[in-house]
Structure formats: C-alpha cells, structure tokens
Design a protein around this motif. Structure first.
Motif, mmCIF file in Angstrom:
data_model
loop_
_atom_site.group_PDB
_atom_site.id
_atom_site.type_symbol
_atom_site.label_atom_id
_atom_site.label_comp_id
_atom_site.label_asym_id
_atom_site.label_seq_id
_atom_site.Cartn_x
_atom_site.Cartn_y
_atom_site.Cartn_z
ATOM 1 N N GLN A 109 0.825 -1.356 0.016
ATOM 2 C CA GLN A 109 0.007 0.145 -0.238
ATOM 3 C C GLN A 109 0.787 1.244 0.024
ATOM 4 O OE1 GLN A 109 1.274 -1.146 2.532
ATOM 5 N NE2 GLN A 109 1.396 0.646 4.208
ATOM 6 N N ALA A 129 -0.651 -1.031 -4.942
ATOM 7 C CA ALA A 129 -1.532 0.221 -5.312
ATOM 8 C C ALA A 129 -0.500 0.925 -6.364
ATOM 9 C CB ALA A 129 -1.700 0.963 -4.146
ATOM 10 N N ARG A 184 0.255 -7.589 -9.788
ATOM 11 C CA ARG A 184 -0.862 -6.976 -10.270
ATOM 12 C C ARG A 184 -0.702 -5.372 -9.659
ATOM 13 N NH1 ARG A 184 -5.833 -11.186 -9.351
ATOM 14 N NH2 ARG A 184 -4.947 -13.052 -10.271
ATOM 15 N N VAL A 186 -3.186 -1.728 -9.047
ATOM 16 C CA VAL A 186 -4.498 -1.415 -9.073
ATOM 17 C C VAL A 186 -4.534 0.115 -8.357
ATOM 18 C CG1 VAL A 186 -5.634 -3.768 -9.422
ATOM 19 C CG2 VAL A 186 -5.115 -2.557 -6.960
ATOM 20 N N ASP A 189 -7.735 2.271 -3.974
ATOM 21 C CA ASP A 189 -9.212 1.920 -3.399
ATOM 22 C C ASP A 189 -9.568 0.721 -4.044
ATOM 23 O OD1 ASP A 189 -9.748 2.513 -6.040
ATOM 24 O OD2 ASP A 189 -11.326 4.221 -5.537
ATOM 25 N N GLU A 190 -9.031 -0.143 -4.786
ATOM 26 C CA GLU A 190 -9.021 -1.352 -5.406
ATOM 27 C C GLU A 190 -8.338 -2.628 -4.826
ATOM 28 O OE1 GLU A 190 -9.580 -1.422 -9.452
ATOM 29 O OE2 GLU A 190 -10.671 0.472 -9.495
ATOM 30 N N LEU A 191 -7.152 -1.986 -3.826
ATOM 31 C CA LEU A 191 -6.147 -2.769 -3.346
ATOM 32 C C LEU A 191 -6.639 -4.001 -2.639
ATOM 33 C CD1 LEU A 191 -3.167 -3.632 -3.306
ATOM 34 C CD2 LEU A 191 -3.066 -2.205 -1.257
ATOM 35 N N ASP A 192 -7.879 -3.974 -1.745
ATOM 36 C CA ASP A 192 -8.173 -4.778 -0.780
ATOM 37 C C ASP A 192 -8.858 -5.841 -1.777
ATOM 38 O OD1 ASP A 192 -7.427 -3.737 1.380
ATOM 39 O OD2 ASP A 192 -9.324 -2.980 1.995
ATOM 40 N N ALA A 193 -9.955 -5.327 -2.592
ATOM 41 C CA ALA A 193 -10.488 -6.245 -3.638
ATOM 42 C C ALA A 193 -9.734 -7.091 -4.529
ATOM 43 C CB ALA A 193 -11.520 -5.552 -4.309
ATOM 44 N N GLU A 194 -8.636 -6.723 -4.917
ATOM 45 C CA GLU A 194 -7.715 -7.274 -5.731
ATOM 46 C C GLU A 194 -7.122 -8.367 -5.134
ATOM 47 O OE1 GLU A 194 -6.526 -8.200 -9.829
ATOM 48 O OE2 GLU A 194 -7.992 -6.658 -9.124
ATOM 49 N N LYS A 197 -9.435 -11.118 -4.466
ATOM 50 C CA LYS A 197 -9.706 -12.061 -5.886
ATOM 51 C C LYS A 197 -8.449 -13.041 -6.094
ATOM 52 C CE LYS A 197 -10.838 -9.346 -9.292
ATOM 53 N NZ LYS A 197 -10.462 -8.421 -10.523
#
Length: 260
Positions: A109, A129, A184, A186, A189-194, A197
């Motif tokens: 992060q 991130a 990856r 991203v 704000d999309e780090l947790d979701a990625e 996944k």
C-alpha cells in the motif's frame, strides 16, 4: 474473524484459513527492527506448523509498506559480528517465507525500499497500489543492498535488477509490474478487492497440490534443467496419487465439479 495483536506484527485469521500479518510500525515506516524481525519469525514458524492455513497475506499499516532495516538501530553499536547476526536473522525470515507450504501474498500500500523491497520480492506473489514506489537505495548511503539483491535478482532480469541496485533509483508500481517484481497493480481503493480476488482463486485449489507445487517451484529454480525435470516428474507422480488430484481428474472426465 479472530485477531491476536502483538507489539509490532498483528495477525488476523478468517474461517477459510487466510492469515493476514500486518506490520505495525507506521511511525517508523515499518522499518525492520530486530524486534519486528523476531515477531515475524515467530509468526512464520507457527504458520508452517498449522495445517489449517491456506494463504498468508503480508500487509502493513500507515503510509509505507516497509522502509528496510532500522538504520538508527543499526548504527547504535556497530560491529561486524552484530551486522552478521542481523543480516542472518533477516535472511532466516526471508527463507521462512519461501519455505511456508502456502503462498504468501504481499499487499503493498506504500513505498518499499531496501529490505522492504526485498520483502516484496521474497513473497510468492505481490499486489500493489498504483501510487507505490520501489527502490533498493542503500547505495545512496554507501551501502550496496547485497542481501536484497538475492531476492531482487530472482524476480527480474539481471540488468534490470542491477540497475536498481547500482543507482538506488525508485521505480513506479507500473514499472515494478513490467519488471516482474509485482503481479498486479490497481488503484489504491481497489487494493483490498484485488488481493481478495487473488486469495479466493488460491483458496479454491487443493492445499496439497499448492504445497507440493510451491516447494517444487523453488527447488527446480536452483537446479540444472535435467535435474529439474527429474524432480518435477517425481513431484507430479506423487501429486497424481493424492486423493484431491484423483478426484479432480475423475471430475473432469465426468464433466462435473470436483468434490474436495
């Protein structure tokens, strides 16, 4: 979810066996003090012995992922014996990550420098991130990042790794992905979701197959090609006799989902 907090590293577990270890020295940019290395080692030793663990996520609190070794601590009582002991302690942590039977995912992060960049490189997988930056910047202080070079040179091309080591310059998250340091990239704000996944995809696979595969993956990298193929063949033969693999192949033949 359960949580057990220690002084410098916080562990949290979910019901699926996903364990998150969070570095907790934000005021010091999560620099790797001797105490933090010791706590990480304790956690890694416990995880290696826990058959319920499926994935480990290595995260950090605050603006930085990890700024490397604690330079103030390193300068307090300088001696060759002390430095050998310190870098030996760090190397043990790094190798313990590789020797875990489950994948370790770095969730980056913030900036990762020197031994912090080494930590990212040592993890099996990494998601960052897009604002993050990476460097092995010891050379700027007259200290070539020799121990980070071990992990870095095993993640990217030699010339790319050596350029980072000899210049100390930062690279962006996008460049880190191009060079193979992270998987990856991203938006923050999309780090947790990625990360979720990626973790979900791993947890959906049989633990036995992943454990065999991870061990073989690193062994064969250090072998000649002939020896690597012998080792890989033996590993696949053993893997095929695992109940999970037998069920998986049978399910494919019968055109159904495997029952693991």
């Amino acid at each position: 979810m359960t949580s057990t907090e220690t002084t410098l590293v916080q562990r949290s577990d979910d019901a699926r066996g996903v364990v998150t270890l969070t570095l907790q020295r934000p005021e010091a940019f999560n620099s790797l003090s001797e105490a933090m290395l010791a706590e990480l080692q304790t956690h890694l030793d416990a995880l290696k012995a826990d058959a319920s663990v499926r994935v480990v996520v290595l995260a950090a609190a605050g603006k930085a992922f990890c700024a490397g070794h604690d330079l103030r601590e390193m300068r307090a009582e300088p001696s060759t014996d002390y430095y050998r002991s310190l870098f030996g302690q760090c190397a043990k942590v790094m190798m313990s990550i590789q020797r875990l039977p489950v994948p370790v995912v770095a969730k980056v992060q913030g900036i990762a420098t020197a031994a912090g960049c080494q930590l990212v490189a040592q993890c099996d997988l990494a998601v960052a991130a897009d604002h993050c930056r990476f460097a092995v910047s010891g050379v700027n202080l007259g200290l070539f990042c020799s121990t980070p070079a071990v992990a870095l040179s095993r993640n990217m091309g030699r010339k790319q790794a050596f350029e980072m080591l000899v210049t100390g310059d930062f690279i962006s998250a996008a460049e880190a992905q191009r060079r193979g340091l992270v998987n990856r990239v991203v938006p923050a704000d999309e780090l947790d979701a990625e990360v979720a996944k990626l973790v979900d995809s791993i947890v959906a696979k049989p633990r036995e197959a992943v454990a065999l595969g991870k061990a073989l993956f690193y062994r064969q990298l250090e072998s000649g090609m002939d020896a690597a193929y012998v080792d890989a063949g033996q590993t696949m033969a053993c893997n095929m006799m695992e109940p999970t693999a037998l069920e998986g192949v049978q399910a494919f033949i019968e055109k159904r989902k495997p029952e693991w």
